[in-house]
Design an enzyme around this catalytic site. Structure first.
Site, PDB file in Angstrom:
ATOM      1  N   ASP A  46     -85.969  70.550  39.556  1.00 44.34           N
ATOM      2  CA  ASP A  46     -84.629  70.415  39.014  1.00 44.34           C
ATOM      3  C   ASP A  46     -84.538  69.016  38.385  1.00 44.34           C
ATOM      4  O   ASP A  46     -85.412  68.172  38.622  1.00 44.34           O
ATOM      5  CB  ASP A  46     -83.621  70.565  40.162  1.00 44.34           C
ATOM      6  CG  ASP A  46     -82.215  70.213  39.750  1.00 44.34           C
ATOM      7  OD1 ASP A  46     -81.719  70.802  38.771  1.00 44.34           O
ATOM      8  OD2 ASP A  46     -81.601  69.344  40.394  1.00 44.34           O
ATOM      9  N   ASP A  48     -81.017  67.098  37.318  1.00 43.45           N
ATOM     10  CA  ASP A  48     -79.842  66.299  37.668  1.00 43.45           C
ATOM     11  C   ASP A  48     -79.771  66.017  39.163  1.00 43.45           C
ATOM     12  O   ASP A  48     -79.726  66.941  39.981  1.00 43.45           O
ATOM     13  CB  ASP A  48     -78.566  67.015  37.215  1.00 43.45           C
ATOM     14  CG  ASP A  48     -78.430  67.031  35.703  1.00 43.45           C
ATOM     15  OD1 ASP A  48     -78.232  65.940  35.136  1.00 43.45           O
ATOM     16  OD2 ASP A  48     -78.538  68.113  35.097  1.00 43.45           O
TER      17      ASP A  48
END
Length: 231
Positions: free
Chosen positions: A17, A19
């Protein structure tokens, strides 16, 4: 905070991922959404934030409007927040331990990719100061990719990301790295193991579905998943 060692399976491909996991952008979202909520005497709490982390932008805006009962549409909230974030995104720094881990994996030819709910325009601004770092990944799947019909917690983005390795990576050989409960659920739904690196403010009850929970990527031990250890 980890699963019993016997339950950890060796992996060959790693999916990240972005963020709050690779880039310190979640802090920027918090500042901007609280700034907007202040006008209506509302609190953008960690409870609300935990519901939207990992979601596509418009879906996240709808949740914030609904939960906090803001007198605006999801489109209005998204537009105002994006305008405020526009100048902040390029200031996002890499999270601790990220560069060391990715360079170590590249050195040992371990396939790595990014699976982020961010759309193309948002991704470009967030990564502007880190283009060389993001060029280290085999590929990057964005939230507005046509193969990602449903956002996290649905598994679409991780399954699409795994398919893009050459040859495609089987789900059981993939290890996902996430900071958000929605992302962890998406990885589990995809049949993948998941290392969670949650913010310290996130309620511990929201970390129970992860295979392993770490305070920082600096604490990751590659050898636990059959990967080359740090020298």
């Amino acid at each position: 905070m980890a699963a019993p060692m016997a339950q950890l399976r060796p992996v060959t491909h790693l999916l990240f991922d972005m963020d709050g996991l690779l880039l310190d952008t979640e802090r920027l979202y918090s500042v901007v959404f609280q700034d907007i909520c202040d006008r209506y005497d509302k609190k953008y709490s960690w409870h609300v934030k935990s519901l939207v982390m990992g979601k596509k932008a418009l879906e996240a805006a709808q949740i914030i409007v609904d939960v906090l009962q803001l007198p605006m549409s999801k489109e209005e909230l998204l537009q105002e927040s994006q305008e405020k974030l526009h100048d902040l995104f390029p200031t996002a720094a890499l999270m601790p331990g990220v560069e060391k881990l990715i360079h170590h994996l590249r050195k040992h030819h371990v396939p790595v990719a990014v699976a982020t709910s961010s759309g193309a325009a948002s991704f470009e601004r967030k990564t502007r100061a880190h283009e060389e770092f993001f060029s280290l990944f085999d590929h990057i799947v964005l939230g507005d990719d046509p193969e990602v019909r449903n956002g996290k917690p649905d598994p679409d983005i991780f399954l699409a990301c795994a398919r893009r390795f050459s040859p495609p990576a089987p789900a059981e050989k993939c290890l996902v790295f996430e900071d958000a409960p929605n992302g962890v659920e998406a990885a589990v739904a995809a049949g993948m193991q998941v290392v969670m690196v949650p913010d310290a403010n996130l309620h511990r009850d929201l970390t129970t579905k992860a295979t392993v929970v770490l305070r920082s990527l600096q604490d990751f031990q590659p050898e636990l998943f059959g990967l080359p250890p740090y020298e």
